[in-house]
Design a protein around this motif. Structure first.
Motif, PDB file in Angstrom:
ATOM      1  N   GLY A 212      11.422  -7.986  -7.123  1.00  0.00           N
ATOM      2  CA  GLY A 212      11.108  -6.804  -7.917  1.00  0.00           C
ATOM      3  C   GLY A 212      11.347  -5.528  -7.153  1.00  0.00           C
ATOM      4  O   GLY A 212      12.295  -5.382  -6.385  1.00  0.00           O
ATOM      5  N   GLU A 213      10.443  -4.581  -7.349  1.00  0.00           N
ATOM      6  CA  GLU A 213      10.532  -3.268  -6.729  1.00  0.00           C
ATOM      7  C   GLU A 213      10.137  -3.326  -5.251  1.00  0.00           C
ATOM      8  O   GLU A 213       9.344  -4.169  -4.844  1.00  0.00           O
ATOM      9  N   PRO A 214      10.638  -2.373  -4.465  1.00  0.00           N
ATOM     10  CA  PRO A 214      10.230  -2.321  -3.057  1.00  0.00           C
ATOM     11  C   PRO A 214       8.779  -1.852  -2.935  1.00  0.00           C
ATOM     12  O   PRO A 214       8.237  -1.214  -3.831  1.00  0.00           O
ATOM     13  N   PHE A 215       8.166  -2.197  -1.823  1.00  0.00           N
ATOM     14  CA  PHE A 215       6.796  -1.790  -1.548  1.00  0.00           C
ATOM     15  C   PHE A 215       6.653  -1.505  -0.067  1.00  0.00           C
ATOM     16  O   PHE A 215       7.448  -1.975   0.753  1.00  0.00           O
ATOM     17  N   GLU A 216       5.646  -0.711   0.277  1.00  0.00           N
ATOM     18  CA  GLU A 216       5.424  -0.285   1.655  1.00  0.00           C
ATOM     19  C   GLU A 216       4.174  -0.947   2.205  1.00  0.00           C
ATOM     20  O   GLU A 216       3.163  -1.069   1.513  1.00  0.00           O
ATOM     21  N   ILE A 217       4.226  -1.336   3.457  1.00  0.00           N
ATOM     22  CA  ILE A 217       3.034  -1.855   4.117  1.00  0.00           C
ATOM     23  C   ILE A 217       2.182  -0.666   4.526  1.00  0.00           C
ATOM     24  O   ILE A 217       2.645   0.244   5.217  1.00  0.00           O
ATOM     25  N   VAL A 218       0.936  -0.653   4.063  1.00  0.00           N
ATOM     26  CA  VAL A 218       0.039   0.452   4.372  1.00  0.00           C
ATOM     27  C   VAL A 218      -1.126   0.015   5.254  1.00  0.00           C
ATOM     28  O   VAL A 218      -1.923   0.846   5.686  1.00  0.00           O
ATOM     29  N   GLY A 219      -1.219  -1.270   5.537  1.00  0.00           N
ATOM     30  CA  GLY A 219      -2.278  -1.744   6.422  1.00  0.00           C
ATOM     31  C   GLY A 219      -2.083  -3.205   6.780  1.00  0.00           C
ATOM     32  O   GLY A 219      -1.545  -3.987   5.992  1.00  0.00           O
ATOM     33  N   ILE A 220      -2.504  -3.551   7.978  1.00  0.00           N
ATOM     34  CA  ILE A 220      -2.468  -4.932   8.445  1.00  0.00           C
ATOM     35  C   ILE A 220      -3.788  -5.204   9.146  1.00  0.00           C
ATOM     36  O   ILE A 220      -4.166  -4.471  10.065  1.00  0.00           O
ATOM     37  N   ASP A 221      -4.480  -6.224   8.698  1.00  0.00           N
ATOM     38  CA  ASP A 221      -5.726  -6.624   9.333  1.00  0.00           C
ATOM     39  C   ASP A 221      -5.509  -8.005   9.937  1.00  0.00           C
ATOM     40  O   ASP A 221      -5.597  -9.027   9.245  1.00  0.00           O
ATOM     41  N   ALA A 222      -5.204  -8.038  11.232  1.00  0.00           N
ATOM     42  CA  ALA A 222      -4.910  -9.297  11.911  1.00  0.00           C
ATOM     43  C   ALA A 222      -6.138 -10.200  11.978  1.00  0.00           C
ATOM     44  O   ALA A 222      -6.014 -11.429  11.903  1.00  0.00           O
ATOM     45  N   ASP A 223      -7.326  -9.621  12.103  1.00  0.00           N
ATOM     46  CA  ASP A 223      -8.549 -10.422  12.169  1.00  0.00           C
ATOM     47  C   ASP A 223      -8.800 -11.166  10.866  1.00  0.00           C
ATOM     48  O   ASP A 223      -9.178 -12.332  10.860  1.00  0.00           O
ATOM     49  N   SER A 224      -8.607 -10.488   9.742  1.00  0.00           N
ATOM     50  CA  SER A 224      -8.805 -11.110   8.426  1.00  0.00           C
ATOM     51  C   SER A 224      -7.543 -11.773   7.904  1.00  0.00           C
ATOM     52  O   SER A 224      -7.558 -12.391   6.836  1.00  0.00           O
ATOM     53  N   GLU A 225      -6.431 -11.589   8.620  1.00  0.00           N
ATOM     54  CA  GLU A 225      -5.123 -12.137   8.248  1.00  0.00           C
ATOM     55  C   GLU A 225      -4.702 -11.665   6.848  1.00  0.00           C
ATOM     56  O   GLU A 225      -4.400 -12.451   5.968  1.00  0.00           O
ATOM     57  N   VAL A 226      -4.692 -10.319   6.688  1.00  0.00           N
ATOM     58  CA  VAL A 226      -4.345  -9.711   5.403  1.00  0.00           C
ATOM     59  C   VAL A 226      -3.324  -8.596   5.619  1.00  0.00           C
ATOM     60  O   VAL A 226      -3.427  -7.823   6.572  1.00  0.00           O
TER      61      VAL A 226
END
Length: 101
Positions: free
Chosen positions: A18-32
């Motif tokens: 589909g459409e492009p999207f931007e990564i706005v956050g990464i939570d390595a502890d919660s793996e999200v």
């Protein structure tokens, strides 16, 4: 560290079918991974889901204002606004504005 995880960074753009999207956050502890779609919709993916998503890196859209619901006609300084379209502006006209602040 997995190769796909090293490609993730806030501000990078990805696309699926589909459409492009931007990564706005990464939570390595919660793996999200938190992403924002062009229309402003936020969505989060667990790492397992991200891998299954098979998102590919892509270039950011030329006009990234879609998520901000920005209307160029609302900005009188924007050269694309209808009120100033086709009209040449002299950059020296703005020198006086700087002294007033």
């Amino acid at each position: 560290m997995a190769q796909w995880l090293s490609e993730l960074a806030v501000g990078r753009w990805f696309v699926t079918d589909g459409e492009p999207f931007e990564i706005v956050g990464i939570d390595a502890d919660s793996e999200v991974v938190l992403v924002q779609h062009y229309d402003g919709t936020l969505e989060d993916f667990e790492f397992d889901t991200w891998v299954a998503l098979a998102a590919r890196p892509c270039a950011a859209p030329e006009d990234v204002s879609g998520a901000f619901d920005y209307d160029h006609d609302d900005d009188p300084q924007d050269e694309r606004s209808s009120s100033s379209a086709g009209r040449w502006r002299d950059p020296l006209d703005f020198l006086d504005l700087r002294d007033r602040t």
